[in-house]
Write an enzyme that holds these catalytic residues in place. Structure first.
Site, PDB file in Angstrom:
ATOM      1  N   ARG A  21     -35.630 -40.836 -12.166  1.00  0.00           N
ATOM      2  CA  ARG A  21     -36.181 -40.810 -11.036  1.00  0.00           C
ATOM      3  C   ARG A  21     -35.611 -39.784 -10.292  1.00  0.00           C
ATOM      4  O   ARG A  21     -35.165 -38.031 -11.438  1.00  0.00           O
ATOM      5  CB  ARG A  21     -34.049 -41.538 -10.696  1.00  0.00           C
ATOM      6  CG  ARG A  21     -33.329 -40.752  -9.175  1.00  0.00           C
ATOM      7  CD  ARG A  21     -34.057 -42.067  -8.420  1.00  0.00           C
ATOM      8  NE  ARG A  21     -33.295 -41.761  -6.677  1.00  0.00           N
ATOM      9  CZ  ARG A  21     -34.107 -41.925  -5.839  1.00  0.00           C
ATOM     10  NH1 ARG A  21     -34.897 -43.653  -5.780  1.00  0.00           N
ATOM     11  NH2 ARG A  21     -33.601 -42.323  -4.517  1.00  0.00           N
ATOM     12  N   GLU A  23     -37.402 -37.167  -6.911  1.00  0.00           N
ATOM     13  CA  GLU A  23     -39.229 -36.666  -6.908  1.00  0.00           C
ATOM     14  C   GLU A  23     -39.049 -35.143  -7.525  1.00  0.00           C
ATOM     15  O   GLU A  23     -40.436 -34.367  -7.724  1.00  0.00           O
ATOM     16  CB  GLU A  23     -39.004 -36.082  -5.226  1.00  0.00           C
ATOM     17  CG  GLU A  23     -39.956 -36.010  -4.932  1.00  0.00           C
ATOM     18  CD  GLU A  23     -41.665 -37.317  -4.680  1.00  0.00           C
ATOM     19  OE1 GLU A  23     -42.314 -36.815  -4.751  1.00  0.00           O
ATOM     20  OE2 GLU A  23     -40.684 -38.585  -4.765  1.00  0.00           O
ATOM     21  N   GLY A  53     -38.895 -51.097  -3.647  1.00  0.00           N
ATOM     22  CA  GLY A  53     -38.714 -52.383  -3.199  1.00  0.00           C
ATOM     23  C   GLY A  53     -37.185 -52.558  -4.412  1.00  0.00           C
ATOM     24  O   GLY A  53     -36.963 -51.444  -4.761  1.00  0.00           O
ATOM     25  N   GLU A  86     -32.853 -51.607 -13.526  1.00  0.00           N
ATOM     26  CA  GLU A  86     -34.019 -51.385 -14.430  1.00  0.00           C
ATOM     27  C   GLU A  86     -33.125 -51.926 -16.331  1.00  0.00           C
ATOM     28  O   GLU A  86     -33.682 -52.068 -17.444  1.00  0.00           O
ATOM     29  CB  GLU A  86     -35.272 -49.941 -14.260  1.00  0.00           C
ATOM     30  CG  GLU A  86     -35.739 -50.248 -13.490  1.00  0.00           C
ATOM     31  CD  GLU A  86     -36.945 -48.888 -13.671  1.00  0.00           C
ATOM     32  OE1 GLU A  86     -37.911 -49.294 -12.846  1.00  0.00           O
ATOM     33  OE2 GLU A  86     -36.449 -47.694 -14.039  1.00  0.00           O
TER      34      GLU A  86
END
Length: 363
Positions: A21, A23, A53, A86
């Site tokens: 996770r 950027e 999503g 996840e």
């Protein structure tokens, strides 16, 4: 959308799933890690888009396709609901012994991840306030399960380049174990398939030729020249040269030791590899074009290698099998119609090499 690195081996190579996770690490640490994995020929799956999503079905599929997962825990990891989901799915796969997870602690402490403390914990509890109790419980259990496994940590003052090398080395070590297991399984399946095919081809002269070629594929792993013996034997004994009956049902054929459902899935890959190996063994032949041996000047240094007649038949027959495998896997017709497609290709092959066919059948 995912990016999958290319295949590098004949035996199916386990994929590595990357979960992360942020950027700020995507275009730095993660991009360098991905480059290193690709350089070492390691297949991996990584999300291209930051906004991923909430399709849990797609998520589960991506994880199930992998044998190894790298979970890069950073300070922002726990702020993502998707990342937390996840690792819940990863825990399920770990519990079923279908996935091995390697936690990577990127500038966070393992105890902060496991205990939901520090900057990592602040992000987690901020997300938990917007979530349901049962969901929070699953997240906590998954965090404890994964973070308590043997992992790798990047602390202050350590080179990221050296850290990435350590990660790749660990991934290679783990994948070597999986590849060894897959090779053993592949060998067991080969032996089982060979026994069944030998018995089946002898007992059913009306079997489509593709069964014989699957047998040839496995023999060719031991000796590329054994393919000539197989072809000669098939021609002389008349195996699978007779047309199939109109009402032939592949499904009704009993072949000892073969699960037809698994067989049809294995066939396409088998035919592709056989074709590639045969082409490489025969010389300078371009697999992407039809090979025209007729009227080829044999004294020209740039001309294709001159081949015995049986090898010409072998080469064309592998093309036939490639077509057969494609239709078997791609068409939605009944298996009876698939059998007719195979015979159609076989008839074309006989016509192209009529003299050779007539001569060998008379032997």
């Amino acid at each position: 959308m995912t990016s999958v690195s290319p295949r590098y081996r004949n035996v199916p190579v386990p994929k590595v799933f990357l979960s992360f996770r942020g950027e700020e690490i995507r275009h730095g640490f993660i991009s360098h890690l991905a480059d290193a994995l690709e350089r070492y020929g390691i297949m991996f799956i990584i999300d291209k888009d930051e906004q991923r999503g909430n399709d849990l079905t797609s998520l589960l599929l991506r994880i199930k396709e992998s044998k190894v997962a790298l979970v890069i825990f950073s300070s922002r990891f726990a702020e993502s609901r998707f990342c937390m989901d996840e690792i819940v799915k990863m825990k399920e796969c770990v519990d079923e012994r279908k996935l091995l997870v390697i936690p990577i602690f990127y500038k966070v402490r393992a105890r902060d991840v496991s205990g939901r403390t520090g900057d990592f914990g602040k992000k987690f509890w901020a997300l938990a306030q917007k979530s349901r109790g049962c969901q929070i419980k699953e997240w906590m259990e998954a965090l404890e399960c994964i973070s308590n496994k043997m992992g790798l940590s990047l602390g202050d003052g350590r080179s990221e380049a050296d850290f990435i090398k350590e990660i790749v080395k660990e991934v290679e070590r783990v994948l070597a174990t999986f590849t060894s297991e897959d090779t053993e399984d592949h060998h067991c399946q080969t032996v089982k398939l060979l026994k069944g095919l030998v018995v089946g081809c002898l007992a059913h002269q009306e079997l489509p030729l593709v069964l014989v070629f699957t047998q040839v594929y496995y023999y060719v792993k031991f000796s590329i020249f054994f393919i000539e013996e197989i072809f000669s034997s098939c021609f002389r004994k008349g195996f699978v040269l007779k047309p199939c009956k109109e009402d032939l049902q592949i499904n009704s054929i009993s072949i000892p030791g073969i699960d037809l459902e698994n067989f049809k899935n294995m066939m396409q890959q088998a035919m592709y590899e056989l074709n590639q190996m045969l082409l490489q063994s025969l010389g300078n032949i371009d697999p992407h074009r039809d090979v025209a041996f007729e009227n080829q000047p044999q004294d020209q240094p740039d001309s294709p290698i001159a081949l015995p007649e049986e090898r010409r038949v072998a080469l064309e027959a592998t093309k036939f099998c490639g077509h057969a495998a494609y239709w078997w896997n791609q068409t939605k017709t009944t298996r009876a119609r698939i059998g007719k497609v195979l015979i159609h290709f076989w008839e074309k092959l006989k016509k192209k090499f009529k003299d050779t066919y007539d001569r060998t059948v008379r032997i």
